[in-house]
Every structure is written in C-alpha cells, then in structure tokens.
Design a protein around this motif. Structure first.
Motif, PDB file in Angstrom:
ATOM      1  N   VAL A 123       0.805  -1.220   0.000  1.00 32.54           N
ATOM      2  CA  VAL A 123       0.000   0.000   0.000  1.00 32.54           C
ATOM      3  C   VAL A 123       0.837   1.268   0.000  1.00 32.54           C
ATOM      4  N   ALA A 124       2.076   1.198   0.525  1.00 38.05           N
ATOM      5  CA  ALA A 124       2.918   2.397   0.579  1.00 38.05           C
ATOM      6  C   ALA A 124       4.356   1.991   0.801  1.00 38.05           C
ATOM      7  N   ALA A 125       5.276   2.906   0.463  1.00 28.82           N
ATOM      8  CA  ALA A 125       6.703   2.692   0.709  1.00 28.82           C
ATOM      9  C   ALA A 125       7.259   3.946   1.371  1.00 28.82           C
ATOM     10  N   VAL A 126       8.019   3.764   2.462  1.00 28.15           N
ATOM     11  CA  VAL A 126       8.623   4.873   3.192  1.00 28.15           C
ATOM     12  C   VAL A 126      10.115   4.618   3.327  1.00 28.15           C
ATOM     13  N   LYS A 127      10.835   5.624   3.866  1.00 23.79           N
ATOM     14  CA  LYS A 127      12.294   5.561   3.799  1.00 23.79           C
ATOM     15  C   LYS A 127      12.916   4.464   4.651  1.00 23.79           C
ATOM     16  N   ASP A 128      12.297   4.120   5.807  1.00 29.33           N
ATOM     17  CA  ASP A 128      12.909   3.102   6.662  1.00 29.33           C
ATOM     18  C   ASP A 128      11.854   2.447   7.546  1.00 29.33           C
ATOM     19  N   ARG A 129      12.264   1.425   8.289  1.00 28.23           N
ATOM     20  CA  ARG A 129      11.358   0.660   9.134  1.00 28.23           C
ATOM     21  C   ARG A 129      10.755   1.521  10.237  1.00 28.23           C
ATOM     22  N   GLN A 130      11.550   2.404  10.826  1.00 28.49           N
ATOM     23  CA  GLN A 130      11.047   3.265  11.894  1.00 28.49           C
ATOM     24  C   GLN A 130       9.895   4.138  11.395  1.00 28.49           C
ATOM     25  N   THR A 131      10.063   4.678  10.191  1.00 31.37           N
ATOM     26  CA  THR A 131       8.993   5.503   9.611  1.00 31.37           C
ATOM     27  C   THR A 131       7.744   4.668   9.351  1.00 31.37           C
ATOM     28  N   ALA A 132       7.927   3.440   8.858  1.00 32.03           N
ATOM     29  CA  ALA A 132       6.797   2.559   8.582  1.00 32.03           C
ATOM     30  C   ALA A 132       6.022   2.263   9.868  1.00 32.03           C
ATOM     31  N   GLU A 133       6.732   1.975  10.941  1.00 35.32           N
ATOM     32  CA  GLU A 133       6.065   1.705  12.223  1.00 35.32           C
ATOM     33  C   GLU A 133       5.355   2.946  12.737  1.00 35.32           C
ATOM     34  N   SER A 134       5.933   4.125  12.494  1.00 34.93           N
ATOM     35  CA  SER A 134       5.300   5.374  12.916  1.00 34.93           C
ATOM     36  C   SER A 134       4.019   5.637  12.127  1.00 34.93           C
ATOM     37  N   VAL A 135       4.029   5.261  10.847  1.00 33.93           N
ATOM     38  CA  VAL A 135       2.831   5.412  10.024  1.00 33.93           C
ATOM     39  C   VAL A 135       1.689   4.575  10.594  1.00 33.93           C
ATOM     40  N   LEU A 136       1.966   3.322  10.902  1.00 32.00           N
ATOM     41  CA  LEU A 136       0.938   2.427  11.441  1.00 32.00           C
ATOM     42  C   LEU A 136       0.428   2.915  12.788  1.00 32.00           C
ATOM     43  N   GLN A 137       1.332   3.428  13.610  1.00 32.22           N
ATOM     44  CA  GLN A 137       0.923   3.944  14.914  1.00 32.22           C
ATOM     45  C   GLN A 137       0.060   5.200  14.754  1.00 32.22           C
ATOM     46  N   ALA A 138       0.406   6.035  13.777  1.00 28.81           N
ATOM     47  CA  ALA A 138      -0.362   7.258  13.531  1.00 28.81           C
ATOM     48  C   ALA A 138      -1.785   6.934  13.089  1.00 28.81           C
ATOM     49  N   VAL A 139      -1.951   5.864  12.306  1.00 33.56           N
ATOM     50  CA  VAL A 139      -3.290   5.432  11.890  1.00 33.56           C
ATOM     51  C   VAL A 139      -4.101   4.992  13.109  1.00 33.56           C
ATOM     52  N   LYS A 140      -3.482   4.216  13.989  1.00 33.44           N
ATOM     53  CA  LYS A 140      -4.172   3.774  15.212  1.00 33.44           C
ATOM     54  C   LYS A 140      -4.534   4.971  16.090  1.00 33.44           C
ATOM     55  N   ASP A 141      -3.577   5.889  16.270  1.00 33.85           N
ATOM     56  CA  ASP A 141      -3.818   7.071  17.109  1.00 33.85           C
ATOM     57  C   ASP A 141      -4.968   7.914  16.569  1.00 33.85           C
ATOM     58  N   HIS A 142      -5.106   7.954  15.246  1.00 33.11           N
ATOM     59  CA  HIS A 142      -6.192   8.725  14.638  1.00 33.11           C
ATOM     60  C   HIS A 142      -7.548   8.222  15.124  1.00 33.11           C
ATOM     61  N   TYR A 143      -7.728   6.905  15.100  1.00 37.50           N
ATOM     62  CA  TYR A 143      -9.007   6.338  15.520  1.00 37.50           C
ATOM     63  C   TYR A 143      -9.199   6.418  17.027  1.00 37.50           C
ATOM     64  N   THR A 174       6.139  10.398   2.396  1.00 38.75           N
ATOM     65  CA  THR A 174       6.374  10.919   3.744  1.00 38.75           C
ATOM     66  C   THR A 174       5.448  10.204   4.721  1.00 38.75           C
ATOM     67  N   LEU A 175       5.736  10.344   5.986  1.00 41.67           N
ATOM     68  CA  LEU A 175       4.915   9.718   7.028  1.00 41.67           C
ATOM     69  C   LEU A 175       3.465  10.188   6.918  1.00 41.67           C
ATOM     70  N   GLU A 176       3.253  11.495   6.773  1.00 40.21           N
ATOM     71  CA  GLU A 176       1.908  12.059   6.734  1.00 40.21           C
ATOM     72  C   GLU A 176       1.138  11.582   5.506  1.00 40.21           C
ATOM     73  N   ASP A 177       1.815  11.559   4.343  1.00 40.43           N
ATOM     74  CA  ASP A 177       1.138  11.124   3.120  1.00 40.43           C
ATOM     75  C   ASP A 177       0.754   9.651   3.191  1.00 40.43           C
ATOM     76  N   ALA A 178       1.634   8.828   3.748  1.00 36.88           N
ATOM     77  CA  ALA A 178       1.341   7.397   3.870  1.00 36.88           C
ATOM     78  C   ALA A 178       0.181   7.174   4.833  1.00 36.88           C
ATOM     79  N   LYS A 179       0.152   7.920   5.939  1.00 34.19           N
ATOM     80  CA  LYS A 179      -0.953   7.794   6.905  1.00 34.19           C
ATOM     81  C   LYS A 179      -2.282   8.153   6.243  1.00 34.19           C
TER      82      LYS A 179
END
Length: 451
Positions: A123-143, A174-179
């Motif tokens: 579904v998306a590609a980001v620069k590193d694993r830390q960013t990917a995990e932050s994206v997933l956490q940001a989605v959870k935090d949104h809900y 970017t993190l925001e765009d992926a979220k």
C-alpha cells in the motif's frame, strides 16, 4: 617498435632462441593491450569508449556515492552498465568525468525503502522501518483520538508486513502522506433503503458520512427534505486500507423516564382530567464498553448502572362524575375554541340565531352536553348540520361542518366529537355556527356556555 633480428638467431643455442621468441611475444601482447578499448552501453544504448574497465568502475562508484550523499540511504542503479571489448573507434573516447556525466543522464536510481504490506498487498513505501512503524501507529492514534472514553485496547485484524525493497525514488512517501493514504483508502459505493422516520441527516450520522458528501452522492434527489420509506439512496464512503478496532470504557448519564399514574376524582366530570403533579425524569449513571470499527460505533456492552436521581411520577386526576344522559341541564361546554366572529342578535339587518366561532378546517367539534342526535346531514344555508336533543326542551345546533361523525338516533356524551369545522353552506370562512334552542326558540349561547 623494433623486433629482434630472427636471422641472427641461426646457429644459436635452442635456449637462446626460445628466450628471444618469448620476448617478441611479450612485446606484441603489450602493444595489443595498449591499443585495446572498451565500449560502454546502458541497456543497449552506446555511450562511448574507454581505455579500461577501471574507468567504468570508478565512474560508477562516484555516481553511487553522489546519490548516497543526496538521499542519505542505500541506492541501486536501475539499469545495467555493459562493458565489452571493442576496436578503436573514431572519437568518443571518454575520460572518467565525461563518462560520469553520461551515466547520470542515462541511469535512473532506485532507493532502498521499506514497503508496508496489508493483507499481502503493498500500500505504501517509506524511507525506513522506523517511519513505517510510525505510520501504522499514527493510523491507530487517529481512531483512538476520534472517540471519547478510557482506552481499553486497540486491535488490528489485518495482516501487516514490512519488507525492504528498492523502489523508484518518486514512490517513497512521507509519514503524513502514507498515513492519509491508508486512512482514506478507496471509495466504496453501496445502497441504503430509507426506513420509517429516517432522513438524510440521521442516515449520514448513522453511517459516519459527512452530510454534504451524502448530498453529492445522490444528485437524483429533488430535495434533501423529501425522503419516503422505501426510497433507495447511494452511500459513498472511504474504505480504509487498514481496519482498526478501538475498545473504550465510558461513563455517561442517561435519563430514567417517569411514569404516569391515573387517579380517579369524583369532583371532575368524566371527560375532564387535571395534572395534579408534573412528571420529572430521573438520572442514572451508566458504565459501558464501546467498540468502534474505523471510528464508527458497532456495539455497546453495559458494565453497570447507578441511579443518581429517582424519577418523579406524573399524577393525572381523571373525572368520574357524569350527568344523566338525555336530561337537559342547561349547562354546556364550548363545542370548539376560537375567536368569536359573530354574536347572537341582529346582524346586517338580519337576526343571527347563534354564535360563530372561527377555527381551522378539520378542528374537532364536540357535543356541548349529553343527548341524542336528531339530525345529521345537509340543511340549506347551515351546510352540514348536526342537531342534538338534550331533553328538557334543550337542543344545540352545529352548522357549516366539514365532516359529520355521528348519525341520527345515536346517543352522545358530553364532549364527544360530532364532526369537524368546515365551510359548508352559506359562510365566508371556516367556523362553527353554534345555536342553543329551548323549546324551539333560539337563545343566546353565551348565557349557557361555561355554566
């Protein structure tokens, strides 16, 4: 190049001859190597010739390092550099810097990134694993932040996988765009059949869809206010790429509806009732566990209740006293309320035999007292007319009715509906013409009403 004189080797010892031949061969080899060139191509496109493979390797490493400095990550060249031995060519003999420039123009770069896969779909590609995990956490935090209450748990039923891969640099988000991409997902269209009591506002709220989006999805509607049970409308909503279940514990206050108690009162007529005590809702505190899927509540599990305030019952006194039917008493209730537009007596040179009470068409007209219906139908200028005989010489007339709900010979109680206000007969507007007659003579109704 001067080669040894082979003729002079005649008569020499074999060892000396072999050494001389080897020297000749070495000289020929060195000469051939010095004159060889290498053709450089990228995906079949010829760039030029170089003196050695080392020139190509050095230019390639410089290209990679320059991209690493810009991108700060591991990179990969998207095309292959082909180096093949060739013959000396006319021109196009490239130095290291010239080759580097041509490679920059011909080769695209892929960067090492981390792909986010949900249910085996990337579904998306980001620069590193830390960013990917932050994206997933940001989605959870949104809900989690969208709904009130104390967080119990967050669940993600989908399969999530993070995988390293080389992608085109333009694909890295970017993190925001992926979220936002994961939250907005794809647009899904489904139908909804309108139920009893539903409107666009309630449907939008129930399905978590902005009202304006619901309007846009249904251009066929003539008006947002004209919905009927059974109508089919379209619901267009974003289907998130990642499903998130949020469970929260909440405490809220809920009203306890009051009850109504009916008490008998012999001092009131049986068609009368009086509120002796107004009702008041109570209040209870409810604890519950709410389950939300992608921000929409799907269930509630009660955990406990505590009454804060008991409800106060509404007490209504209902009369039991009744008059003896068919015996005129001379006491009448108003058959209808409203403005008196014409009184009893002389009017416009004529004698007006009753009381005109204005009200809206369809307003119920009630019997002023108990009695028997002696007439129910049309009667000249009276229009639709009902006459009730109350006994003792008393009669009441109800004229200009729109509808009649009784028939001749029917016994009626005081306050019972005889028909509705109308404009039948000779009239200039909706009203009730009401008469009181004693032994056939019309009397002023105001002398009898309300007694």
């Amino acid at each position: 190049m001067n080669l040894p004189d082979l003729k002079g080797l005649r008569g020499k010892k074999p060892l000396a001859v072999a050494g001389a031949l080897a020297a000749v061969a070495l000289i020929i080899l060195i000469t051939a190597l010095n004159s060889r060139v290498y053709a450089v191509s990228v995906d079949g496109k010829f760039l030029g010739n170089v003196k050695s493979k080392q020139v190509v390797e050095t230019a390639k490493q410089k290209l990679i390092e320059s991209y690493r400095e810009k991108l700060g990550s591991e990179i990969q060249l998207a095309q292959n550099i082909e180096v093949t031995p060739g013959k000396p060519a006319k021109g196009d003999m490239l130095g290291e810097e010239e080759l580097l420039k041509k490679l920059e123009e011909s080769i695209s770069v892929r960067i090492k990134a981390v792909a986010i896969l949900i249910n085996d779909s990337e579904v998306a590609a980001v620069k590193d694993r830390q960013t990917a995990e932050s994206v997933l956490q940001a989605v959870k935090d949104h809900y989690v932040s969208r709904v009130p209450g104390e967080l119990v748990r967050v669940e993600v039923p989908d399969r999530i996988k993070l995988a390293e891969k080389y992608v085109d640099i333009k694909q890295v988000m970017t993190l925001e765009d992926a979220k936002n991409l994961i939250l907005n997902g794809t647009i899904e269209t489904r139908t909804h059949t309108v139920g009893q009591g539903e409107n666009l506002w309630s449907i939008a709220k129930q399905n978590g869809i902005p009202f304006n989006k619901l309007i846009e999805a249904n251009p066929q509607l003539e008006s947002a206010d004209r919905l009927s049970p059974g109508d089919v409308i379209y619901l267009k909503e974003a289907k998130p790429l990642l499903n998130v279940t949020v469970v929260k514990r909440v405490t809220y206050e809920k009203p306890i509806p009051y009850k109504t108690q009916i008490v008998q009162d012999s001092s009131l007529w049986k068609w009368d009732q009086v509120v002796k005590q107004p009702g008041q809702n109570g209040v209870k505190q409810v604890s519950a566990e709410l389950v939300y899927e992608n921000g929409v509540q799907v269930s509630e599990k009660p955990l406990g209740e505590k009454v804060i305030k008991e409800p106060t019952a509404r007490i209504v006194a209902r009369g039991t006293k009744s008059e003896v039917a068919f015996r005129g008493s001379g006491r009448f209730i108003w058959p209808v309320t409203g403005q008196i537009t014409s009184r009893f007596g002389t009017r416009w040179g004529e004698f007006h035999t009753g009381l005109d009470i204005a009200n809206s068409p369809g307003t119920p007209v009630r019997a002023a007292n108990a009695g028997v219906v002696t007439f129910a139908g049309r009667n000249g200028g009276y229009g639709k007319l009902v006459i009730v005989n109350h006994g003792g010489g008393f009669e009441t007339y109800y004229a200009h009715l729109n509808t009649i709900s009784v028939s001749v010979g029917e016994k009626v109680e005081k306050g019972e509906v005889l028909g509705t206000v109308g404009t039948t007969g000779r009239t200039t507007g909706p009203h009730l013409h009401f008469e009181v007659r004693v032994n056939g003579a019309p009397k002023n109704p105001l002398l009898y009403l309300g007694k």
